[in-house]
Design an enzyme around this catalytic site. Sequence first.
Site, mmCIF file in Angstrom:
data_model
loop_
_atom_site.group_PDB
_atom_site.id
_atom_site.type_symbol
_atom_site.label_atom_id
_atom_site.label_comp_id
_atom_site.label_asym_id
_atom_site.label_seq_id
_atom_site.Cartn_x
_atom_site.Cartn_y
_atom_site.Cartn_z
ATOM 1 C CB CYS A 128 -6.309 7.267 2.331
ATOM 2 S SG CYS A 128 -5.188 6.854 0.977
ATOM 3 C CB CYS B 207 -3.565 4.602 -0.998
ATOM 4 S SG CYS B 207 -2.473 4.266 0.395
ATOM 5 C CD GLU C 13 2.642 -2.230 -3.332
ATOM 6 O OE1 GLU C 13 3.422 -3.133 -3.720
ATOM 7 O OE2 GLU C 13 1.925 -2.337 -2.330
ATOM 8 C CD GLU D 123 -7.877 3.913 0.410
ATOM 9 O OE1 GLU D 123 -6.877 3.656 -0.287
ATOM 10 O OE2 GLU D 123 -8.065 3.414 1.532
ATOM 11 C CB CYS E 17 -3.257 4.693 5.200
ATOM 12 S SG CYS E 17 -3.063 5.983 3.949
ATOM 13 C CG ASN F 91 -2.633 -1.225 -3.849
ATOM 14 O OD1 ASN F 91 -3.463 -1.814 -4.532
ATOM 15 N ND2 ASN F 91 -1.814 -1.876 -3.039
HETATM 16 N N1 THU Z 1 -3.133 0.516 0.764
HETATM 17 C C1 THU Z 1 -4.130 1.111 0.065
HETATM 18 O O1 THU Z 1 -4.066 1.234 -1.160
HETATM 19 N N2 THU Z 1 -5.200 1.570 0.751
HETATM 20 C C2 THU Z 1 -5.425 1.371 2.079
HETATM 21 O O2 THU Z 1 -6.456 1.773 2.579
HETATM 22 C C3 THU Z 1 -4.422 0.662 2.885
HETATM 23 C C4 THU Z 1 -3.132 0.382 2.198
HETATM 24 C C5 THU Z 1 -2.001 -0.035 0.014
HETATM 25 C C6 THU Z 1 -0.714 0.716 0.112
HETATM 26 C C7 THU Z 1 0.278 -0.362 -0.244
HETATM 27 O O3 THU Z 1 0.405 -0.452 -1.650
HETATM 28 C C8 THU Z 1 -0.351 -1.639 0.273
HETATM 29 O O4 THU Z 1 -1.730 -1.340 0.462
HETATM 30 C C9 THU Z 1 0.238 -2.150 1.573
HETATM 31 O O5 THU Z 1 0.270 -1.161 2.539
#
Ligand code: THU
Length: 132
Positions: free
Chosen positions: A86, A50, A41, A52, A83, A39
């Site tokens: 994803c 994300c 940000e 994925e 999520c 991920n």
């Molecule tokens: N996140 C992912 O990268 N993948 C997931 O399957 C769940 C959430 C990340 C998004 C964000 O940067 C952090 O986790 C918190 O939600």
Amino acid sequence: MSLLDRARAVRENAHAPYSGFKVGAAIRTPSGRVFTGVNVENAAYPEGTCAEAGAIAAMVAAGETAIAEIAVVGDAPAPVTPCGGCRQKIAEFAPPGTPVVMANLRGDVLREPIEALLPHAFAKAHMDGGRP
Ligand code: THU
């Protein structure tokens, strides 16, 4: 190294200074290649991506469009599940039956086929007018 271990290893590189929640993902394709993602940000919170999505982007950029297995991991009390967005992104490249391996850092692992995570998925067949 297992696919889950690859996801665990790449997770360290996640850029998650806002949520503090690092996620790693690894995809194995039918050719046997592995693509990883984390991920990423940024200060405009909703614009983060994300793990994925990162792994899928790497796979497609390399010219591959099929997921044989995907692993996702984060430091959570329970296995990290993809999520909603994803799940749709994974389903685009993962046929029914494709294992999604979800895990945390304390050894809990959940393994489900993609259709269990996204039942009645919207698919290209809907737009073709045929049965999905
Ligand atoms: N996140 C992912 O990268 N993948 C997931 O399957 C769940 C959430 C990340 C998004 C964000 O940067 C952090 O986790 C918190 O939600």
